[in-house]
Design an enzyme around this catalytic site. Structure first.
Site, mmCIF file in Angstrom:
data_model
loop_
_atom_site.group_PDB
_atom_site.id
_atom_site.type_symbol
_atom_site.label_atom_id
_atom_site.label_comp_id
_atom_site.label_asym_id
_atom_site.label_seq_id
_atom_site.Cartn_x
_atom_site.Cartn_y
_atom_site.Cartn_z
ATOM 1 N N ARG A 197 0.816 -1.242 0.000
ATOM 2 C CA ARG A 197 0.000 0.000 0.000
ATOM 3 C C ARG A 197 0.838 1.275 0.000
ATOM 4 N NH1 ARG A 197 -2.975 -3.180 3.528
ATOM 5 N NH2 ARG A 197 -4.787 -4.079 2.483
ATOM 6 N N LYS A 255 4.051 11.656 -11.097
ATOM 7 C CA LYS A 255 3.279 10.765 -11.979
ATOM 8 C C LYS A 255 4.066 9.485 -12.195
ATOM 9 C CE LYS A 255 0.900 13.870 -15.185
ATOM 10 N NZ LYS A 255 0.727 14.045 -16.638
ATOM 11 N N GLU A 306 12.293 19.229 -23.980
ATOM 12 C CA GLU A 306 11.286 19.572 -22.956
ATOM 13 C C GLU A 306 11.663 20.875 -22.245
ATOM 14 O OE1 GLU A 306 8.463 17.894 -22.546
ATOM 15 O OE2 GLU A 306 8.833 15.835 -23.237
ATOM 16 N N LYS A 316 8.475 23.260 -13.352
ATOM 17 C CA LYS A 316 7.649 22.058 -13.222
ATOM 18 C C LYS A 316 7.170 21.927 -11.778
ATOM 19 C CE LYS A 316 6.524 17.556 -14.426
ATOM 20 N NZ LYS A 316 6.812 16.328 -15.122
ATOM 21 N N GLU A 337 -3.412 17.604 -12.199
ATOM 22 C CA GLU A 337 -3.612 18.012 -13.587
ATOM 23 C C GLU A 337 -5.055 18.316 -13.939
ATOM 24 O OE1 GLU A 337 -1.002 16.086 -16.348
ATOM 25 O OE2 GLU A 337 -2.354 16.461 -18.034
ATOM 26 N N ARG A 367 -1.371 22.290 -14.999
ATOM 27 C CA ARG A 367 -0.373 21.267 -15.292
ATOM 28 C C ARG A 367 -0.496 20.777 -16.732
ATOM 29 N NH1 ARG A 367 1.639 16.223 -11.399
ATOM 30 N NH2 ARG A 367 3.258 15.501 -12.833
ATOM 31 N N ASN A 374 1.734 20.249 -21.619
ATOM 32 C CA ASN A 374 1.574 19.424 -22.822
ATOM 33 C C ASN A 374 1.639 20.238 -24.108
ATOM 34 O OD1 ASN A 374 1.338 16.825 -21.678
ATOM 35 N ND2 ASN A 374 -0.689 17.378 -20.942
ATOM 36 N N HIS A 417 2.566 18.678 -27.371
ATOM 37 C CA HIS A 417 2.307 17.250 -27.207
ATOM 38 C C HIS A 417 1.026 16.793 -27.905
ATOM 39 C CE1 HIS A 417 5.545 17.596 -24.341
ATOM 40 N NE2 HIS A 417 5.471 16.317 -23.986
ATOM 41 N N HIS A 421 2.358 13.991 -29.782
ATOM 42 C CA HIS A 421 1.945 12.627 -29.417
ATOM 43 C C HIS A 421 1.349 11.877 -30.600
ATOM 44 C CE1 HIS A 421 1.752 12.917 -24.748
ATOM 45 N NE2 HIS A 421 2.846 12.289 -25.162
ATOM 46 N N HIS A 443 10.480 10.539 -28.202
ATOM 47 C CA HIS A 443 9.424 11.417 -27.710
ATOM 48 C C HIS A 443 9.772 12.908 -27.902
ATOM 49 C CE1 HIS A 443 6.319 12.984 -25.056
ATOM 50 N NE2 HIS A 443 7.277 13.629 -24.389
HETATM 51 N N1 LIG Z 1 6.140 10.484 -15.245
HETATM 52 C C1 LIG Z 1 6.208 11.510 -16.044
HETATM 53 O O1 LIG Z 1 5.787 12.599 -15.717
HETATM 54 C C2 LIG Z 1 6.853 11.346 -17.379
HETATM 55 C C3 LIG Z 1 7.143 12.477 -18.160
HETATM 56 C C4 LIG Z 1 7.815 12.285 -19.368
HETATM 57 C C5 LIG Z 1 8.157 11.025 -19.785
HETATM 58 N N2 LIG Z 1 7.841 9.948 -19.016
HETATM 59 C C6 LIG Z 1 8.212 8.596 -19.409
HETATM 60 O O2 LIG Z 1 9.624 8.526 -19.466
HETATM 61 C C7 LIG Z 1 10.003 7.529 -20.392
HETATM 62 C C8 LIG Z 1 11.105 8.058 -21.271
HETATM 63 O O3 LIG Z 1 12.189 8.414 -20.472
HETATM 64 P P1 LIG Z 1 13.672 8.278 -20.996
HETATM 65 O O4 LIG Z 1 13.790 9.019 -22.259
HETATM 66 O O5 LIG Z 1 14.562 8.648 -19.886
HETATM 67 O O6 LIG Z 1 13.767 6.735 -21.382
HETATM 68 P P2 LIG Z 1 14.593 5.518 -20.771
HETATM 69 O O7 LIG Z 1 14.427 5.436 -19.298
HETATM 70 O O8 LIG Z 1 14.227 4.332 -21.545
HETATM 71 O O9 LIG Z 1 16.094 5.940 -21.097
HETATM 72 C C9 LIG Z 1 16.541 5.991 -22.442
HETATM 73 C C10 LIG Z 1 17.768 5.109 -22.663
HETATM 74 O O10 LIG Z 1 18.895 5.718 -22.084
HETATM 75 C C11 LIG Z 1 19.554 4.838 -21.208
HETATM 76 N N3 LIG Z 1 20.117 5.667 -20.164
HETATM 77 C C12 LIG Z 1 19.461 6.387 -19.231
HETATM 78 N N4 LIG Z 1 20.326 7.100 -18.508
HETATM 79 C C13 LIG Z 1 21.557 6.836 -18.985
HETATM 80 C C14 LIG Z 1 22.863 7.291 -18.670
HETATM 81 N N5 LIG Z 1 23.084 8.214 -17.722
HETATM 82 N N6 LIG Z 1 23.893 6.791 -19.372
HETATM 83 C C15 LIG Z 1 23.695 5.892 -20.375
HETATM 84 N N7 LIG Z 1 22.486 5.445 -20.730
HETATM 85 C C16 LIG Z 1 21.432 5.914 -20.043
HETATM 86 C C17 LIG Z 1 18.512 3.870 -20.760
HETATM 87 O O11 LIG Z 1 19.083 2.637 -20.382
HETATM 88 C C18 LIG Z 1 17.669 3.736 -22.019
HETATM 89 O O12 LIG Z 1 18.247 2.797 -22.866
HETATM 90 C C19 LIG Z 1 8.746 7.149 -21.163
HETATM 91 O O13 LIG Z 1 8.303 5.897 -20.715
HETATM 92 C C20 LIG Z 1 7.763 8.229 -20.786
HETATM 93 O O14 LIG Z 1 6.424 7.764 -20.782
HETATM 94 C C21 LIG Z 1 7.211 10.089 -17.827
HETATM 95 ZN ZN LIG Z 2 6.984 15.183 -23.015
#
Ligand SMILES: NC(=O)c1ccc[n+]([C@@H]2O[C@H](COP(=O)([O-])OP(=O)(O)OC[C@H]3O[C@@H](n4cnc5c(N)ncnc54)[C@H](O)[C@@H]3O)[C@@H](O)[C@H]2O)c1
Ligand SMILES: [Zn+2]
Length: 691
Positions: free
Chosen positions: A145, A167, A209, A251, A261, A265, A269, A272, A276, A288
């Site tokens: 929980r 999130k 971003e 942020k 949101e 918030r 987007n 986006h 998206h 992305h």
């Molecule tokens: N929660 C939220 O508010 C929010 C906002 C935006 C995006 N997201 C989510 O985030 C995800 C995308 O995030 P991302 O772009 O970080 O993707 P990711 O976590 O897959 O990282 C991208 C790649 O980089 C590698 N990597 C990460 N840090 C590294 C480092 N320091 N050195 C070498 N390699 C490294 C990872 O292993 C991966 O292969 C999506 O799933 C998206 O939905 C969430």
């Molecule tokens: Zn984004």
């Protein structure tokens, strides 16, 4: 001694690296700390924040774990040994990439924690990009929980965006991020120095971003980003910390006002809605942030069409994204119909009405998404579709990157083999001309076969599979001797040479050969065999070193520097075999002599390791020992260095063909010309099948 959040922000404690930590409050006691060098300080900072779980589960993906997992665990061990104990550390790493962000991985983490008897007094530390953060955060939200989560974002995307705001989610077959929870992390540790192991494309993706944040809320942030793209992309510590701080502060402010949101918030987007829709059609070939960049430009057009934004703002916004090499036009092959269909299921919509964040200038926007008349959206999208462009990074699948890295390693091994083979062949050549000739013929037949495969490769290349470049540093010649040099060689002292290779502006690509006492060995031979003196003339170190250039892009400048340690200033010259795109084979390129360098930082025991520049951007140097009683034991060398640059051709689609097919010839050239034994360039492609 725990200080309150307010006191802390007035006088933030310095990190080990000596920089000031920037601290931003988010919601409740959730806060973000930003500073290079934070990673090592996580254990002590958790403790002083009163977070003392019985077990701490470090959740990561395999890539990030391999870079930083050990360092983090070591920091906890050190801290525990100095403070009479700490949490039990558990570690779980899943395969990298968006495809792991699913129910199965979450269950696997939960089962791992259950089997390790993690109870409610445990906490999760998410070490990784957005995928790790979302998944580990959601696991923490529901484990027994809810247990605390600490975020250690390692990607630009995660530092700027996903780790802040609470999130969390995972993907299900019906769509992305559909199952999740709001769960605020206790602390977010953003250590920008960890971005150094990301590829440039990944770094830039997250920066999109930050540009977006500038456009909707902060003209100053936008201007900083527009003014310093190169420095920011090269991870300039000061600028990066500033950009992160500003973007995260916005942020945090927005999240504090509208955690769930309901209005404000949703303005995050911006870009986006269209972004998206594009992403849904081209993911995972485009990232992305790349789709968001296209979306931001298109949605600026929309704001203008709706009468909220002046026309001049549009090119300004477009230019900023472009300066980072981000795409600003949609990739070919998209249709209005498909994009509108995707937009119809956007989360911001109410009923059938599409809603968008509308900007009013560079730096401000309406504080809630506005309904957009369908015709207006269709008009903007169809205008955007009139000018498609192949994205600057081609069509590389983001999730293939890890596979590619593995392949690059394989190719590097193959490269070593190749280098060895060419040396053997060359030996054969001198042993028996005829025999070698026949072997060469066979080699060429084999290469014609390879040419066909190269055609396939070209296709692959156009799909965005980046070729990798291997560099073999065979040796250098013509290094001038000084009398003192010879003297000291005879005495067996320090005549060491080494070569450093790196891509200009990418210090993390640095490779260094071993340090060779070539001249010394020759001197020794002289003593042993009574070889005549000419053997000394021109020390010719042969390093026989092969490495693969990380993160290679066509147009990159490869820099070679030969360093030589000596007691006096030397003249060093060097020759290089290089192959230019004008198809002329240039046997050697003299190096430009540089003045003696200032003192550097490398100790003898570190020689041969891959090292980075010191903080004054000095290249590595070697320290030497001295027997002079008045001097400290270690002295830094005052040897000379030379440096040359090799510019790799910028690739055009027609050139690719030439490049790849010529590459085949190139290998035969290498084999034929290795005899000189200098520096060779070899280009390797990821698919080892082709060898
Ligand atoms: N929660 C939220 O508010 C929010 C906002 C935006 C995006 N997201 C989510 O985030 C995800 C995308 O995030 P991302 O772009 O970080 O993707 P990711 O976590 O897959 O990282 C991208 C790649 O980089 C590698 N990597 C990460 N840090 C590294 C480092 N320091 N050195 C070498 N390699 C490294 C990872 O292993 C991966 O292969 C999506 O799933 C998206 O939905 C969430
Ligand atoms: Zn984004």
């Amino acid at each position: 001694m725990a200080a309150s959040g307010r006191e802390r922000s007035r006088s933030p404690p310095p990190t080990a690296a000596g920089t000031r930590v920037k601290e931003i409050k988010v919601i409740g006691d959730s806060r973000v700390l930003i500073a290079p060098g934070l990673l090592e300080e996580i254990p002590s900072r958790l403790q002083s924040a009163g977070l003392k779980p019985a077990a701490l589960v470090v959740v990561s993906d395999k890539t990030v774990d391999s870079h930083y997992g050990d360092r983090l665990v070591k920091a906890f061990e050190t801290h525990a040994s100095q403070n009479g104990g700490g949490p039990r550390i558990l570690r779980y790493a899943f395969p990298s990439g968006e495809s792991s962000k699913n129910r199965e991985t979450k269950s696997a983490i939960e089962d791992y924690m259950l089997s390790n008897k993690c109870t409610r007094d445990s906490a999760i530390l998410a070490l990784g990009g957005g995928v790790v953060g979302d998944l580990a955060g959601f696991t923490a939200a529901t484990y027994m929980r809810g247990i605390p989560v600490v975020q250690v974002p390692t990607s630009t995307m995660a530092m700027i965006d996903s780790s802040v705001g609470g999130k969390t989610a995972l993907n299900v077959p019906a769509g992305k991020n559909l199952i999740g929870a709001f769960h605020q992390p206790k602390i977010i540790f953003a250590d920008p120095s960890m971005l150094g192991t990301l590829s440039r494309r990944e770094v830039v993706e997250g920066l999109a971003e930050a540009i977006k944040m500038g456009v909707i809320r902060d003209a100053a942030l936008f201007q900083t980003m527009a003014k310093h793209p190169e420095a920011i992309m090269s991870l300039d510590a000061q600028l990066l910390q500033d950009v992160l701080h500003k973007a995260v502060a916005h942020k945090a402010e927005i999240v504090a006002i509208d955690e769930k949101e309901t209005g404000l918030r949703a303005t995050l987007n911006y870009g986006h809605t269209i972004g998206h829709a594009i992403e849904a059609l081209v993911s995972p070939k485009m990232l992305h942030g790349e789709c968001v960049a296209i979306g931001c430009v298109a949605e600026a057009e929309l704001a203008h069409k709706m009468g909220h934004l002046s026309a001049e703002a549009i090119p300004e916004i477009r230019a900023c994204f472009q300066a980072y090499g981000l795409p600003v036009a949609p990739p070919p092959g998209l249709t209005l119909e498909k994009l509108m269909e995707k937009m119809a299921v956007d989360k911001k919509n109410q009923g059938k009405t599409i809603r968008c964040t509308i900007i009013t200038s560079v730096g401000s926007s309406v504080d809630h998404p506005l309904p957009v008349p369908r015709e207006q959206m269709e008009l903007v999208v169809s205008e955007m579709l009139k000018n498609p462009a192949v994205p600057p990074h081609g069509w590389q699948r983001a999730e293939q990157v890890d596979t590619l890295r593995q392949r690059q390693q394989d190719a590097a091994e193959k490269a070593l083999e190749m280098a060895q083979r060419s040396v053997e062949l060359q030996r054969d050549l001198s042993d028996s001309k005829g025999h070698a000739h026949q072997e060469l013929q066979e080699q060429l037949v084999e290469q014609t076969e390879q040419q066909r495969k190269m055609e396939l490769l070209r296709e692959q290349y156009q799909m965005g599979v980046t070729p990798i470049v291997g560099v073999t540093v065979d040796g250098a010649e013509g290094i001038a001797e000084t009398e003192r040099g010879i003297e000291s060689e005879t005495m067996g002292s320090n005549i060491d040479t080494y070569c450093v290779v790196e891509v200009a502006n990418k210090p993390y690509t640095r490779m260094q050969t071993g340090v060779l006492q070539a001249a010394f060995r020759k001197a020794y031979e002289f003593i042993l065999n009574g070889t005549s003196l000419p053997a000394f003339q021109g020390a010719q170190p042969a390093w026989d070193y092969t490495g693969v250039v990380q993160d290679f892009a066509f147009g990159d400048v490869l820099k070679f520097a030969v360093y030589r340690k000596d007691l006096g200033v030397l003249r060093v010259s060097m020759a290089l075999y290089q192959y230019m795109s004008n198809r002329k084979f240039q046997p050697s390129v003299p190096m430009r002599a540089e003045a003696a360098l200032e003192e550097g930082l490398i100790k003898p025991e570190d020689a041969g390791k891959i090292t980075t520049r010191d903080k004054n951007n000095n290249p590595p140097r070697i320290a030497i020992k001295t027997n002079d009683w008045d001097q400290p034991e270690i002295q830094l060398s005052t040897g000379a260095s030379n440096q040359i640059s090799y510019i790799t051709p910028v690739v055009e689609s027609e050139d690719i063909k030439a490049w790849l097919s010529l590459n085949v010839n190139f290998f035969s050239i290498i084999i034929l010309f290795t005899a000189g034994g200098l520096i060779e360039f070899q280009r390797f492609f990821p698919d080892t099948l082709y060898w």
